[in-house]
Design an enzyme around this catalytic site. Sequence first.
Site, PDB file in Angstrom:
ATOM      1  N   HIS A  75       0.852  -1.196   0.000  1.00  0.00           N
ATOM      2  CA  HIS A  75       0.000   0.000   0.000  1.00  0.00           C
ATOM      3  C   HIS A  75       0.880   1.236   0.000  1.00  0.00           C
ATOM      4  O   HIS A  75       1.707   1.414   0.888  1.00  0.00           O
ATOM      5  CB  HIS A  75      -0.916   0.006   1.224  1.00  0.00           C
ATOM      6  N   TYR A 203      -8.946   6.135   7.004  1.00  0.00           N
ATOM      7  CA  TYR A 203      -9.050   6.525   8.416  1.00  0.00           C
ATOM      8  C   TYR A 203     -10.008   7.706   8.451  1.00  0.00           C
ATOM      9  O   TYR A 203      -9.681   8.781   7.952  1.00  0.00           O
ATOM     10  CB  TYR A 203      -7.694   6.964   8.970  1.00  0.00           C
ATOM     11  N   PRO A 292      -4.238   1.110  18.803  1.00  0.00           N
ATOM     12  CA  PRO A 292      -4.028   0.514  17.484  1.00  0.00           C
ATOM     13  C   PRO A 292      -3.972   1.491  16.308  1.00  0.00           C
ATOM     14  O   PRO A 292      -3.470   1.119  15.245  1.00  0.00           O
ATOM     15  CB  PRO A 292      -5.225  -0.426  17.324  1.00  0.00           C
ATOM     16  N   LYS A 296       1.139   0.388  14.970  1.00  0.00           N
ATOM     17  CA  LYS A 296       2.557   0.357  15.341  1.00  0.00           C
ATOM     18  C   LYS A 296       2.938  -0.872  16.176  1.00  0.00           C
ATOM     19  O   LYS A 296       4.131  -1.189  16.310  1.00  0.00           O
ATOM     20  CB  LYS A 296       2.926   1.626  16.137  1.00  0.00           C
ATOM     21  N   TYR A 384       4.269   6.451   9.700  1.00  0.00           N
ATOM     22  CA  TYR A 384       3.410   5.316   9.350  1.00  0.00           C
ATOM     23  C   TYR A 384       4.212   4.221   8.655  1.00  0.00           C
ATOM     24  O   TYR A 384       4.051   3.035   8.950  1.00  0.00           O
ATOM     25  CB  TYR A 384       2.262   5.803   8.453  1.00  0.00           C
TER      26      TYR A 384
HETATM   27  C1  DHB Z   1      -5.385  -2.453  10.737  1.00  0.00           C
HETATM   28  C2  DHB Z   1      -5.253  -2.159  12.080  1.00  0.00           C
HETATM   29  C3  DHB Z   1      -4.775  -0.945  12.469  1.00  0.00           C
HETATM   30  O1  DHB Z   1      -4.642  -0.647  13.773  1.00  0.00           O
HETATM   31  C4  DHB Z   1      -4.439   0.014  11.530  1.00  0.00           C
HETATM   32  O2  DHB Z   1      -3.993   1.220  11.947  1.00  0.00           O
HETATM   33  C5  DHB Z   1      -4.540  -0.297  10.194  1.00  0.00           C
HETATM   34  C6  DHB Z   1      -5.021  -1.531   9.799  1.00  0.00           C
HETATM   35  C7  DHB Z   1      -5.915  -3.769  10.314  1.00  0.00           C
HETATM   36  O3  DHB Z   1      -6.161  -4.600  11.190  1.00  0.00           O
HETATM   37  O4  DHB Z   1      -6.104  -3.977   9.116  1.00  0.00           O
END
Ligand code: DHB
Length: 394
Positions: A75, A203, A292, A296, A384
């Site tokens: 990605h 997001y 989450p 990270k 990221y």
């Molecule tokens: C996923 C989980 C995340 O915390 C994130 O920032 C991006 C993707 C996932 O589980 O796909």
Amino acid sequence: MTTTVRTRVAIIGAGPAGLLLAHLLAHAGIESVVIDQRSREEIQTTIRAGILEQGTVEILDTLGTSRARTVGSRHEGIELRFDGEGHRIDFEALVGRAVWLYPQHEALKDLIAARVTAGQDLRFGVTATRVEDAASALPRVIATDADGEQLVIEAEFVVGADGSRSVARAAVSGSRNGYFREYPFAWFGILCEAPPSADELIYSNSPDGFALISQRSPSVQRMYFQCEPDADPDALTEEELWRELQKRVPGTELQEGPIFQRDVLRFRSFVAHELLHGRVALVGDAAHTVPPTGAKGMNLAVADVLVLERALRALLLENDARLLEAFPETALQRIWKAQHFSWWMTSMLHVAPDASDFDRRRQLGELRSVVESEAGRTYLAEAYTGWPLRGLTG
Ligand code: DHB
């Protein structure tokens, strides 16, 4: 009956941190024993996050059997959505890097298979109860095996890679726990059978709360939306779940399909006060947890492991403890950067239950400052896709 085994490094926890460390040590000719209280099946089927930094993928490549590049997908950006509009953060253009969508449990399958194929010691269903004599030259792990028999692992070094409810932590931090922050929300996660709703991750900050549209494969999707920390995963019908998700991503028509898994993820920021005591160190979630948003968790575990592995090589092959002494400080610099990034993404994108009108408008101002500034987008892209691992390895 007690069985005693002797090894150079005893590793508690067969998650990404423990398994990767064992693999890198084996590569350097250092023998280890890895134990985990879970079964192989449980480890390989527990759903966790899905984003690997470019550096993580490059380290996994050294396994020789990683499927991240073949099964996973690259990605080159994400979308931040707020105030009814989407804004792409183009990682490739901004920093010349990318991430891979490759679920953690798939990475674990690769790591476990590599260890089993190489005939290296990996024991499932073995529960560590404590770590003794951390400050001596021969620390040991006291554990109970799958048949309820006691297992003692004597080693030159013990690593706690045993997750957020670490047993090893008591031998490192004692009763001093750590730096801690809770959040007044959680994520409701679903897995569904449907085609992707977007090419890249979205997001989304909306007045109804945050949502993340992620993916797993062409036919399975992963999505999350902000919920109360004590939400009951079974309280909503599928129709209600789709409605909650859909209203948080205005502008995208979600591709709906049967939901076959639901879970609620609690948020916590935590860093243990101590990462090293004598001959015992903590890595991964045993040392820290991040919320989450920004994915990270596993990537930070990989960075800890690189720092520790290099230190263990110096210690065990050259009898040089200097890198080990520097391990906590070296690891903590990245840990706190990742803590900040995860906290920042979380606070910028979620709607706090007590947010005032001022807070809401300030938050939209913050989002706009990021997407309208190349410096802002570049900071996000650097963090990221992962800060360089150079200097941690070698
Ligand atoms: C996923 C989980 C995340 O915390 C994130 O920032 C991006 C993707 C996932 O589980 O796909």
